[in-house]
Design an enzyme around this catalytic site. Structure first.
Site, PDB file in Angstrom:
ATOM      1  N   CYS A 156      -2.403   9.233   2.232  1.00 43.94           N
ATOM      2  CA  CYS A 156      -2.106   8.461   0.975  1.00 43.94           C
ATOM      3  C   CYS A 156      -3.059   9.038  -0.100  1.00 43.94           C
ATOM      4  O   CYS A 156      -2.870   9.090  -1.290  1.00 43.94           O
ATOM      5  CB  CYS A 156      -1.844   6.935   0.971  1.00 43.94           C
ATOM      6  SG  CYS A 156      -3.118   6.255   1.997  1.00 43.94           S
ATOM      7  N   GLU A 176       0.811  -1.268   0.024  1.00 45.49           N
ATOM      8  CA  GLU A 176       0.016  -0.094  -0.040  1.00 45.49           C
ATOM      9  C   GLU A 176       0.785   1.044   0.091  1.00 45.49           C
ATOM     10  O   GLU A 176       1.291   1.719   0.956  1.00 45.49           O
ATOM     11  CB  GLU A 176      -0.811  -0.273   1.191  1.00 45.49           C
ATOM     12  CG  GLU A 176      -1.950  -1.198   1.391  1.00 45.49           C
ATOM     13  CD  GLU A 176      -3.060  -1.068   0.313  1.00 45.49           C
ATOM     14  OE1 GLU A 176      -3.192  -0.057  -0.105  1.00 45.49           O
ATOM     15  OE2 GLU A 176      -3.832  -2.014   0.282  1.00 45.49           O
TER      16      GLU A 176
END
Ligand code: NAD
Length: 508
Positions: free
Chosen positions: A295, A261
């Site tokens: 993110c 991720e």
């Protein structure tokens, strides 16, 4: 300030060694944790050494051998109790997240809520680890598949979600029957220790084998050891693309599994058919929330030329209302960056953007004064750019928003897809054709594609993750649990003969 730390039963000096359920390691080397909010030293923690590492991996492996034999719903019940514990301690843990990481108190509490939500999800999942049954081509045969746990899940996490990312992995991995070793970010070690303290009571009360939940405090050295360790079949790593490439190649070279991720560079397309007010709120929250350190933060706004000027004016107006300061004060919208290195990266990106011709319609700056004494507070800024600028293709983990124009929706989608990262994306439009094109195979190339919602703030029920340099991993909801298990296909012959597959005969 220390009130919530006391409630979490973490003392402010030298967190170390074992509590029975987890192990921190103790090499004598001490890692200080400073708050970006006011620069204060919150705690000093022991770093794991090589001996501590070996102990943790051994204990985790021993624990796995027993834990895997527990019925999954029983493991789910332990996770249910962890969820209850998190409900009880939501406020102090949320405050610690806010204080150690620097995100707003609301976002700190929201992060703990995400942990609670994933516990609920994992409890249900513990009764739904389904495999398929297939029709055999041979008479008197039955075929099915089942899912078994992998062993140890190594969880390497980033500073910006210091508790939620661990829980996304750990709660699912536990109901699947694995032991977990967590290496939190060296920038937020106390949040990790607090989580282990909170859940250790639940683990003890339920006689969960010691080692099912472990942490190793350390920097990338520990992360590299884990990535190279054949005893850890799965490494789930969250962080920068640079880190992900290193982890991916180390894990692949031993044919382990990795779940990555990594960085995002997320865009919102604002169509001339958008509800402009919704688009402005989504853009501002997406760009400045967590001081641009998600993110999924919105970094690029791609705006249709007919409404560009109106939209720009509203955006500038909204930015002028932003209050920057102590994130634990609910009146403030924007808190600090994580540390002064992040401030340097912010300034360098602004410099690069200006060199390429970027026009700052809201200037960036480092804030000074007693309220900003940690040196980590910066002003969210907006630059008008062209999509081909190199800096626009780069993820800068700070509140810098790049604004650009487009003519056709096809051009906007091409701009959206032109960066190396592929995490989150969104289109703001009330035009059905535009929305469907954006979601179609010719649309967004990201793991997350939203309509009339910004890029940040995903729910735990969906699979979370992104494509290209974001790493391809999926965590949290949907069928992400399959990452933590191995699939086994079983064929059972209950006939009185031994027919071979594909009609092959073998007579002896
Ligand atoms: P980082 O890459 O500096 O560190 C992340 C973690 O990896 C830390 O625990 C660190 O110690 C460890 N690490 C660093 N190098 C390593 C190596 N070579 N081998 C093993 N471990 C290593 O990232 P950060 O600054 O903490 O976090 C910000 C980054 O994380 C951003 O790029 C952000 O987009 C990304 N992120 C992605 C997601 C997602 O779900 N896609 C979520 C949160 C953060």
């Amino acid at each position: 300030m220390s009130n919530f730390i006391e409630k979490l039963r973490i003392s402010s000096v030298n967190q170390g060694v074992s509590t029975g359920q987890f192990y921190i390691g103790s090499s004598g080397a001490i890692l200080p944790s400073h708050s970006p909010v006011d620069g204060a030293l919150i705690a000093s923690v022991y770093l794991a050494d090589d001996n501590g590492y070996e102990t943790v991996v051994r204990k985790a492996n021993e624990a796995f051998l027993e834990w895997r034999t527990w019925p999954a719903p029983k493991r789910g019940d332990v996770v249910r109790q962890i969820g209850e514990k998190l409900r009880e301690f939501k406020e102090p843990l949320g405050k610690l997240v806010s204080y150690e990481m620097g995100k707003s108190l609301q976002e700190g509490l929201g992060e703990v809520q995400e942990m609670i939500d994933i516990c609920d999800f994992a409890v249900g999942l513990s009764r739904q680890l389904y495999g398929l049954t297939m029709h055999s081509e041979r008479p008197g045969h039955r075929m099915y598949e089942q899912w078994h746990p992998l062993g140890i899940t190594g969880i390497i996490s980033a500073f910006n979600f210091p508790v939620a990312v661990w829980s996304w992995n750990a709660m699912l991995s536990w109901v699947c029957g694995n032991a977990c070793i967590w290496k939190p970010s060296e920038k937020t070690p106390l949040c990790a220790i607090a989580c282990q303290n909170l859940i250790s009571d639940v683990l003890l009360q339920n006689n969960v084998p010691e080692g099912v939940s472990c942490i190793l405090i350390g920097d990338k050295y520990i992360g590299e050891k884990m990535s190279n360790d054949v005893r850890i079949p799965l490494i789930s790593a969250t962080g920068s693309t640079r880190m992900g490439k290193a982890v991916a190649s180390a894990v692949a070279s031993r044919l382990g599994k990795s779940l990555l991720e990594l960085g995002g560079n997320n865009a919102i397309i604002v169509s001339k058919d958008a509800d402009i007010d919704i688009a402005v709120i989504a853009s501002v929250f997406g760009a400045v929330g967590t001081a641009g350190q998600r993110c999924t933060s919105s970094r690029r706004l791609i705006v249709q030329e007919d409404i560009y000027d109106i939209f720009k004016d509203k955006l500038v107006n909204a930015y002028q209302q932003l209050r920057i300061g102590d994130p634990m004060n609910e009146e403030n919208h924007v808190g600090p960056l994580i540390d002064t290195d992040a401030v340097k990266n912010y300034l360098a990106a602004i410099e690069s953007c200006k060199k390429e011709g970027g026009n700052f319609i809201i200037e960036g700056a480092v804030l000074e004064g007693i309220e900003y004494k940690s040196g980590c507070y910066v002003k969210p800024c907006i630059a008008e750019v062209f999509a081909h600028y190199a800096i626009v293709h780069h993820e800068t983990f700070a509140p810098i928003l790049y604004l650009m124009k487009y003519k056709s929706i096809e051009e906007a989608i091409a701009i959206q897809n032109s960066v190396p990262q592929g995490l989150s994306s969104s289109v703001m439009t009330l035009n059905l054709r535009e929305a469907e094109l954006f979601l179609s195979v010719a649309g967004s190339d990201c793991g997350i594609a939203n309509v009339n919602i910004g890029t940040s703030g995903a729910e735990i029920g969906g699979a979370f993750g992104g494509e290209k340099e974001t790493g391809g991993g999926r965590e949290s909801g949907s069928d992400a649990w399959k990452n933590y298990m191995r699939r086994q296909t079983n064929t059972i012959n209950w006939s009185g003969t031994l027919p071979l597959a594909q009609g092959i005969t073998f007579n002896i």
